[in-house]
Design an enzyme around this catalytic site. Structure first.
Site, short mmCIF file in Angstrom:
data_model
loop_
_atom_site.label_atom_id
_atom_site.label_comp_id
_atom_site.label_asym_id
_atom_site.label_seq_id
_atom_site.Cartn_x
_atom_site.Cartn_y
_atom_site.Cartn_z
N LYS A 1 0.67 -1.23 -0.10
CA LYS A 1 0.07 -0.01 -0.14
C LYS A 1 0.95 1.38 0.15
O LYS A 1 0.51 2.15 -0.91
CB LYS A 1 -0.72 -0.22 1.36
N THR A 2 1.71 1.45 1.07
CA THR A 2 2.53 2.52 1.09
C THR A 2 3.42 2.88 -0.40
O THR A 2 3.62 4.02 -0.71
CB THR A 2 3.42 2.55 2.36
N ASP B 1 -5.04 8.28 3.84
CA ASP B 1 -4.62 6.98 4.00
C ASP B 1 -5.67 6.51 5.24
O ASP B 1 -6.02 7.22 5.90
CB ASP B 1 -3.33 7.05 4.37
N GLU B 2 -5.71 5.16 5.41
CA GLU B 2 -6.26 4.80 6.65
C GLU B 2 -7.87 5.14 6.55
O GLU B 2 -8.43 5.51 7.54
CB GLU B 2 -5.62 4.84 7.76
N GLN C 1 -9.69 -3.85 8.55
CA GLN C 1 -8.84 -3.56 9.35
C GLN C 1 -9.35 -2.18 10.25
O GLN C 1 -8.48 -1.56 10.75
CB GLN C 1 -7.47 -3.15 8.76
N ARG D 1 0.30 -9.10 11.16
CA ARG D 1 1.51 -8.39 11.34
C ARG D 1 2.94 -9.35 11.15
O ARG D 1 3.85 -8.86 10.84
CB ARG D 1 1.52 -7.87 12.78
#
Length: 797
Positions: free
Chosen positions: A53-54, A239-240, A270, A659
């Site tokens: 994503k980043t 973002d998020e 998420q 994670r």
DNA sequence: ATGTTTATTATTTTT
DNA sequence: TAATAAACAT
């Protein structure tokens, strides 16, 4: 932008690469490319965990700049943490060089603070406004309860606070709230809400929610201001997105303007912050509000092994309110997921710590590659103790937050007061810190008197100081004074009134006048300094004039350490030394108010990371220990009666699992100390959703079996009593209890030993503890430590 | 103004 | 249970 120019600015291009476009797109998969190449109009990127994503965000911005020719200063990227913003800028710097600095990147809150600082005057917000954090909010709320004569035992201040916060997050102002409040409880909230806002205004303060709300109002009521920002920012990125609230989404829509060049990135699976009023439905609204939005799904996972992905998929699939999304592992191979049960939280911690140590010794891991994830902070204790006992380094994230520490808050309050003496919360905080003879009684009288006169508390302080031009040398002497009201011209207070009027005159003679006069001097001196010297110098002036250092060091309890924190604060202030006098301090205070502690996670230090599931979002570790998988803890008991919240708990579990890069351990304790006693907990329902195929591996001795959640508590108790033998500590390591470190001779009290870290010491006691021995050693430096014999790097001298 | 006792309350916490 | 805040007494 010319090709030649691009070449010189791009540090990433070093060979005979044909063009910036090809270069920025190479190494991306089809979906990622699609997202990067989308230029005009709304774009929604649904990005699974570990899907790059980043990378996509950063490449897309670079693409806009280098290929499309958009200036970085005309791109605004909103992130959810300062850390994320910094990372984005850093990574962009590698593609764009110094140009990246011109990008606007920050949190919604930081962005709004900037906007309000610049243009807030239009809606009556002072340039010097102060940002109240949750502690400050609580103290304002307390006063609001008091002013409204509402008993905090009758109505929970926390609940009222949450209600106000929720209202603001939904853009409901005092008037609207009051109009809608019908139920008696809501009417109480409405009264407190109104009073609370008045008090904030009086202190020239805004709280976190206000930052968003007021910026929204500014844009709504002043189109010319909005226009300014809309035309500046051609492209907006959020973002998020799954964790934005209504206010944030409204702001995003305002800023996106008519061009609709908005890119939202998120993952509904998420979404874990609904309790902070985040609303996943924003993702659905996005497609409604921005018709024709292009949707790109990133489903290839580059982070985790297939075993981990299987486990994650199994857990999340059980959610009903969900847009199906696949995760396709890119990696192959790996090691199965390990599920294990310990008797209690202590053994759970021991097992985890031992396994982490084994990974380091036998499998080429560093401690820093491993993380322990848990649902509630209280769980960190057992792990911390286990680490201490084994002498294993650890990094505890976000337990005591730097900016919440007393000494830091005290000093920040002095600075805030210097900047804005109206700040009632800061004034109340430092009035008698360090103790200067203004006790509770004097403080109360002072505040009451200020209310009666309808002036701010500082003003009252100054007036008291002026009452005695030559302060009597003997403090406490009671003298008769001329009636105060004569020269103080009381005026009706807009905030406090009725109830207090016409009462007895406040016995101002009893107020500690000399100390107040000195305090008045101090405030004046600090306020003067604000306009003439740097933030650091103002801080040093406050330190010097209050004798804060001596105060800290004298107040024993970890005085040294607390002084270190002050030094750390000074170091931060020094970063603003370059800026001209007032701005430097403003910027410093803003940074202090809006920067979280997670930002300071020291990545250089090697150590086992102890972190909550919420804080772990966005991070990744080679090995993850997801702990406390018990009914009542994960899922948390407070979420168990609400299907919606239960689904959020499941997402939290999903976030935790994803994670992990290589190793995943799911642990639980059969028995756990909770509020007032020890409880036997059932295995978490999430465990049974993990496919067996993720757990089995032919060559591994899998002693622990898949949990049987249907077993009753009684059966569990019985089962446990039948197997009193080896704790799970030993299970993984060969199946049977074995004497700890048989190669080492036992120690006896009085023996002299040397520890790798603590140096030399004398053995105090040596006792069996489970399958191991607990050694207590008094070290020459470093005090008395309890160590586990088999683990501690000890040798007899 | 300070230490001592009792009372209260205990999810998560990007800002 | 245990940690902290408020109330209380000295």
């Amino acid at each position: 932008m010319t090709e030649a120019h691009e070449r010189t600015t791009d540090v990433a291009i070093s060979g005979p690469t044909p063009s910036a476009a090809t270069n920025l797109l190479s190494g991306l998969n089809a979906a990622q490319r699609e997202a990067v190449e989308h230029i005009d109009g709304p774009l929604l990127i649904v990005a699974g965990p570990g899907s790059g994503k980043t990378r996509v965000i950063v490449h897309r911005i670079a693409y806009l700049v280098r290929v499309v020719g958009v200036s970085p200063s005309r791109i605004c990227a909103v992130t959810f943490t300062n850390k994320a913003a910094r990372e984005m800028r850093d990574r962009l710097g590698r593609l764009l060089g110094t140009q990246a600095e011109r990008l606007t990147a920050g949190t919604f809150h930081a962005l709004c603070a900037q906007i309000l600082r610049r243009d807030g005057a239009a809606i009556g917000i002072s340039k010097d406004f102060v940002i109240y954090d949750s502690d400050d909010q609580t103290s304002v709320l307390k006063r609001a309860f008091d002013a409204e004569q509402i008993d905090p035992k009758h109505f929970s201040p926390n609940a009222v606070h949450a209600a106000i916060s929720r209202a603001k997050a939904k853009l409901i102002d005092v008037e609207t709230y009051t109009a809608q409040a019908v139920a008696p409880y809501d009417r109480v909230v409405a009264r407190v809400y109104a009073r609370y806002q008045v008090m904030l205004a009086q202190s020239q303060a805004v709280d976190f929610d206000d930052l968003l709300f007021r910026a929204y109002v500014l844009f709504r009521d002043h189109p010319e201001v909005l226009e300014k920002y809309q035309s500046r920012y051609q492209h907006l990125l959020v973002d998020e997105f799954q964790d934005t609230n209504v206010a944030q989404y409204a702001l995003a829509r305002q800023l996106a303007g008519r061009q609709h060049n908005i890119c939202a990135v998120g993952d509904p699976d998420q979404a874990i912050y609904s309790w902070r009023h985040a609303d996943v439905r924003n993702i659905l609204s996005f497609q409604r509000d921005f018709p024709g939005a292009k949707v790109v799904r990133l489903e290839t996972n580059y982070r985790s092994t297939p075993y981990v992905i299987q486990a994650a998929a199994g857990v999340i699939a059980a959610n009903t309110q969900r847009i199906e999304k696949d995760l396709v592992p890119h990696k192959t191979g790996g090691v199965p997921v390990v599920i294990t049960e310990a008797y209690n939280e202590e053994e759970e911690a021991h097992w985890v710590v031992r396994e982490a140590d084994r990974l380091r010794r036998d499998e080429g891991f560093r401690y820093g590659d491993c993380a322990v994830l848990y649902r509630v902070n209280a769980q960190s204790r057992a792990f911390e103790e286990a680490c201490l006992r084994y002498g294993l380094p650890y990094r505890l994230v976000g337990a005591v937050r730097f900016y919440q520490r007393k000494e830091v808050k005290d000093l920040v309050s002095y600075l805030r007061l210097a900047m804005n003496p109206q700040d009632e919360v800061s004034l109340a905080r430092v009035l008698n810190v360090p103790p200067r003879g203004i006790g509770q009684k004097s403080a109360d009288d002072l505040v009451r008197w200020a209310r009666e006169l309808g002036v701010s508390t500082v003003e009252a302080v100054h007036r008291v100081a002026n009452l005695s031009p030559q302060p009597s040398p003997r403090y406490g002497e009671r003298e008769r004074t001329a009636p105060l009201s004569a020269d103080l011209t009381p005026s009706p207070s807009p905030y406090y009134g009725e109830g207090e009027r016409g009462g007895d005159a406040i016995p101002i003679t009893r107020i500690a006048r000399v100390p107040l006069a000195r305090f008045s001097e101090l405030v004046r001196a600090l306020a003067d300094a604000v306009t003439t010297v740097s933030a650091l110098e103002v801080l040093d002036l406050a330190l010097e004039r209050t004798g804060y250092k001596e105060f800290l060091l004298k107040a024993e309890e970890g005085g040294e350490e607390r002084w270190d924190n002050v030094q750390e604060l000074r170091a931060l202030a020094a970063e603003f030394a370059e800026m001209p006098p007032p701005e430097g301090l403003v910027a410093f205070l803003e940074r202090v108010a809006l920067v979280s502690d997670t930002d300071n996670l020291d990545e250089a230090k090697d150590g086992l990371t102890l972190i909550t599931l919420h804080q772990a979002k966005g991070l990744e570790f080679r090995a993850v220990f997801l702990t406390g998988l018990e009914e009542g803890l994960l899922p948390h008991i407070r979420s168990m009666d609400d299907p919606q919240q239960l689904e959020e708990e499941r997402r939290l579990c999903y976030v935790g699992i994803t994670r992990a890069e290589e190793r995943l351990y799911l642990t639980r304790a059969f028995r756990r100390h909770t509020a007032g006693g020890s409880m036997a907990g059932m295995p978490s329902r999430f465990l049974k959703d993990i496919p067996v195929t993720a757990l089995t591996h032919p060559s591994t001795l899998q002693k622990t079996t898949v949990p049987e959640p249907r077993m009753t508590r009684r059966e569990r108790e019985r089962a446990a009593s039948l197997t009193p033998g080896p704790s799970p500590l030993n299970v993984e390591r060969g199946g049977a209890a074995r004497p700890a470190a048989p190669d080492k001779p036992a120690l006896r009290p009085g023996d002299h030993v040397r520890h790798a870290k603590f140096g030399e010491g004398v053995v105090v006691s040596f006792q069996p503890s489970g399958s191991d021995h607990e050694v207590t050693v008094a070290f020459a430096e470093g005090g008395v430590k309890r160590l586990l014999y088999s683990m501690a790097p000890l040798e007899r001298v």
